[in-house]
Enzyme design. Sequence first.
Site, PDB file in Angstrom:
ATOM      1  CB  CYS A   2      -0.362   0.356   1.106  1.00 53.16           C
ATOM      2  SG  CYS A   2      -1.473  -1.481   1.304  1.00 53.16           S
ATOM      3  NE  ARG A  27       4.492   1.792  -1.339  1.00 52.84           N
ATOM      4  CZ  ARG A  27       5.496   2.052  -0.146  1.00 52.84           C
ATOM      5  NH1 ARG A  27       6.724   2.217  -0.514  1.00 52.84           N
ATOM      6  NH2 ARG A  27       5.815   1.091   1.412  1.00 52.84           N
ATOM      7  CD1 TRP A  77      -0.675  -5.274  -3.428  1.00 52.66           C
ATOM      8  CD2 TRP A  77      -0.126  -7.007  -1.466  1.00 52.66           C
ATOM      9  NE1 TRP A  77       0.393  -6.894  -3.632  1.00 52.66           N
ATOM     10  CE2 TRP A  77       0.153  -7.702  -2.251  1.00 52.66           C
ATOM     11  CE3 TRP A  77      -0.451  -6.994  -0.114  1.00 52.66           C
ATOM     12  CZ2 TRP A  77       0.651  -8.725  -2.516  1.00 52.66           C
ATOM     13  CZ3 TRP A  77      -0.066  -7.894   0.170  1.00 52.66           C
ATOM     14  CH2 TRP A  77       0.846  -9.238  -0.468  1.00 52.66           C
ATOM     15  CG  ASN A 101       1.826   0.994   3.938  1.00 53.00           C
ATOM     16  OD1 ASN A 101       1.630  -0.313   4.017  1.00 53.00           O
ATOM     17  ND2 ASN A 101       2.696   1.396   3.447  1.00 53.00           N
ATOM     18  N   GLY A 102      -0.424  -1.028   5.969  1.00 54.24           N
ATOM     19  CA  GLY A 102       0.548  -1.768   7.337  1.00 54.24           C
ATOM     20  C   GLY A 102      -0.982  -3.084   7.870  1.00 54.24           C
ATOM     21  CD  GLU A 485      16.892 -13.187  -8.578  1.00 52.69           C
ATOM     22  OE1 GLU A 485      16.149 -14.339  -7.728  1.00 52.69           O
ATOM     23  OE2 GLU A 485      16.661 -11.948  -9.359  1.00 52.69           O
ATOM     24  CE  LYS A 489      14.060 -11.358 -10.665  1.00 52.97           C
ATOM     25  NZ  LYS A 489      14.526 -11.146 -10.008  1.00 52.97           N
ATOM     26  CD  GLU A 492      10.068 -11.634  -9.127  1.00 50.71           C
ATOM     27  OE1 GLU A 492       9.348 -11.014  -8.994  1.00 50.71           O
ATOM     28  OE2 GLU A 492      10.847 -11.645  -9.927  1.00 50.71           O
ATOM     29  CG  HIS A 508      19.244 -37.539  -6.640  1.00 50.36           C
ATOM     30  ND1 HIS A 508      19.934 -38.877  -6.613  1.00 50.36           N
ATOM     31  CD2 HIS A 508      20.507 -37.042  -7.113  1.00 50.36           C
ATOM     32  CE1 HIS A 508      21.586 -39.237  -6.610  1.00 50.36           C
ATOM     33  NE2 HIS A 508      21.692 -37.193  -6.913  1.00 50.36           N
ATOM     34  CE  LYS A 607      11.544  -3.093  -6.450  1.00 50.03           C
ATOM     35  NZ  LYS A 607      11.822  -4.090  -7.338  1.00 50.03           N
TER      36      LYS A 607
HETATM   37  C1  F6R Z   1      11.898 -10.399  -6.438  1.00 50.73           C
HETATM   38  C2  F6R Z   1      11.879  -9.773  -5.397  1.00 50.73           C
HETATM   39  C3  F6R Z   1      11.313 -10.245  -4.716  1.00 50.73           C
HETATM   40  C4  F6R Z   1      12.094  -9.554  -3.179  1.00 50.73           C
HETATM   41  C5  F6R Z   1      12.058  -9.403  -1.568  1.00 50.73           C
HETATM   42  C6  F6R Z   1      12.611  -8.982  -0.497  1.00 50.73           C
HETATM   43  O1  F6R Z   1      12.291  -9.872  -7.964  1.00 50.73           O
HETATM   44  O2  F6R Z   1      11.702  -8.361  -5.443  1.00 50.73           O
HETATM   45  O3  F6R Z   1      12.064 -11.274  -4.249  1.00 50.73           O
HETATM   46  O4  F6R Z   1      13.573  -9.568  -2.982  1.00 50.73           O
HETATM   47  O5  F6R Z   1      10.692  -9.819  -1.728  1.00 50.73           O
HETATM   48  O6  F6R Z   1      12.262  -7.916  -1.118  1.00 50.73           O
HETATM   49  P1  F6R Z   1      13.231  -6.676  -0.430  1.00 50.73           P
HETATM   50  O7  F6R Z   1      14.952  -7.166  -0.885  1.00 50.73           O
HETATM   51  O8  F6R Z   1      12.812  -5.443  -0.416  1.00 50.73           O
HETATM   52  O9  F6R Z   1      14.007  -7.790   1.642  1.00 50.73           O
END
Ligand code: F6R
Length: 612
Positions: A2, A27, A77, A101-102, A485, A489, A492, A508, A607
């Site tokens: 949010c 965000r 959100w 927010n929270g 990773e 990517k 997501e 395995h 985000k």
């Molecule tokens: C994936 C991504 C998330 C963040 C995770 C932690 O692309 O960005 O997996 O890495 O939510 O976020 P931070 O780094 O802000 O603690």
Amino acid sequence: MCGIVTAIARRNIVPVLLEGLRKLEYRGYDSAGLAVLKTEGTPQLQRLRAVGRVAELAAQADATGLSAEIGIAHTRWATHGVPSERNAHPHISAGLAVVHNGIIENFEELRSGLQAKGYKFTSETDTEAIAHLLHDKLKSIPDLFDAVRATLAELVGAYAIGVLSETDPNRAIVARKGSPLLLGIGEDGYYAASDTAALLQVTRKVVYLEDGDVAELRLDGYRVTLQDGTPVERAVNISSLSADAVELGKYRHYMQKEIFEQPQALGNTLEMIAGGGGISPQLFGADAVGIFGATRRVLILACGTSYHAGLVARYWIESVAKISCTVEIASEYRYRDSVPDPETLVVVISQSGETADTLAALKFAKSLGMNKTLAICNVPESAIVRETALRFVTRAGPEIGVASTKAFTTQLAALALLTLALAKVNGRLSDEDEAMHLAHLRHLPVAVAKVLELEPEIEGWAQRFASKHHALFLGRGMHYPIALEGALKLKEISYIHAEAYPAGELKHGPLALVDKEMPVIAVAPADSLLEKLKSNLQEVKARGGELYVFADAGSEIPQSEGVHILHMPEHYGLLSPILHVVSLQLLSYHAALVKGTDVDKPRNLAKSVTVE
Ligand code: F6R
């Protein structure tokens, strides 16, 4: 997650609120809303809410010709209750409007108490309980600011809030605890928002509120107090964030822009080692020498992509600094019984510095007596950075795309510096090795720029497998986290289901999945594990799997039917994961383009994950 924007100014603040929300879109959100106070005649709240994009809210504001000098706005959100107009903020309780927010953890209890007093709830949110609770408080505490403080005293959980009241139309009240919020001092008024990007349109002068702060914004000034009413001064900062940094410019998406900004972001992050000299542990803080010298173990805590950075660092720390290192997902660590060890350096990695699980895991480690703490973070004023003894702020610049790209590679650069600093302080780094590692780090921006030139070939690959429903990523050693990773990517942003395995694990279990419908992406640098990896690739080929291999200049893997090879420009030794991940970022980006998904704002994701 949010986002909040609040404004009181001698102008129509509706466009400011809407532009602020647009800047907070990154965000992650699923609905948006705003409330303004019409102050001519009898003050009256006007509220607009929309499911979906801020553009929808802006269209409603246009259609109604909304204009006012004081207002609050929000992107939501969903946590409590589905994304719907009914659940979108602001929430109203007879003349009061609240954005939040929270998460309020005791909201069920508050809700039952308020229902017993006759309050009717029209949403499923925890926020509505704040609005009614404040309304109830105002019956015995007539001053809005004091009533907000009394309300906050009863909330358990995390919040940043904004409040407007018809009975007190000349001020907006904001407060924070656990969720980010800052004030903006403009030429014509006062503002508040969840991050600086939302306020650059009106000011660069910002005041970072601390946890527990409550602030009042008026046309002629502002004041900040603690929740108990004690006045406090908070420094006014001039934000160095440039408006360009949060604009798309020539790029189609923020993710693309951020992938291509990596040479610059790495150069900025490594600026302190640019001019000759050796590695200075003080890059991590004044007490770094003492703390690193007393470090016997390293525990890295993080989530998602930041966790993957930690997994790579484990290989570096153990092989170069010879210090035992474990890496744990923050949301797991915080809830398990572990054996605390005060000689452990606890490293938290977070792009946003606000991730609730990482922050809680850090606090948990500290509560167990582990006070040697270090944050690696991209946001200098964030909650996580304020909690640690040492810190290293990466200089990736704002990352707007939900998928972390430049934040990840700069985290890796910071972790490489940490490895060298730990090794040096503990007498495990010869002058020769130090010079060699630093030379590699200094050359990194150029090396990454060369990887970016591979984009056309990678785009071609993405076209081929974007129609698939699943993909398997393989890597070995320190490139296994890079395979993880790459898979994260891809899933997501393109919604293609992807899994990553250390290549040796293939037989395995996962080999059973391999057929021509399952593209297998292998990270195959020319390191000591290459021959082993080649055998693993043969296992895939023999089952009819289609292989996409990211090899190095020196990895001799023959191209053949069903085996596509792309050679990275150079083999980069210990730092090779930083180059390899860039090609996987491009692969996901182009696969998402082919699939037409919302690259920068993937469904269901946020985000800044400020809730558990
Ligand atoms: C994936 C991504 C998330 C963040 C995770 C932690 O692309 O960005 O997996 O890495 O939510 O976020 P931070 O780094 O802000 O603690």
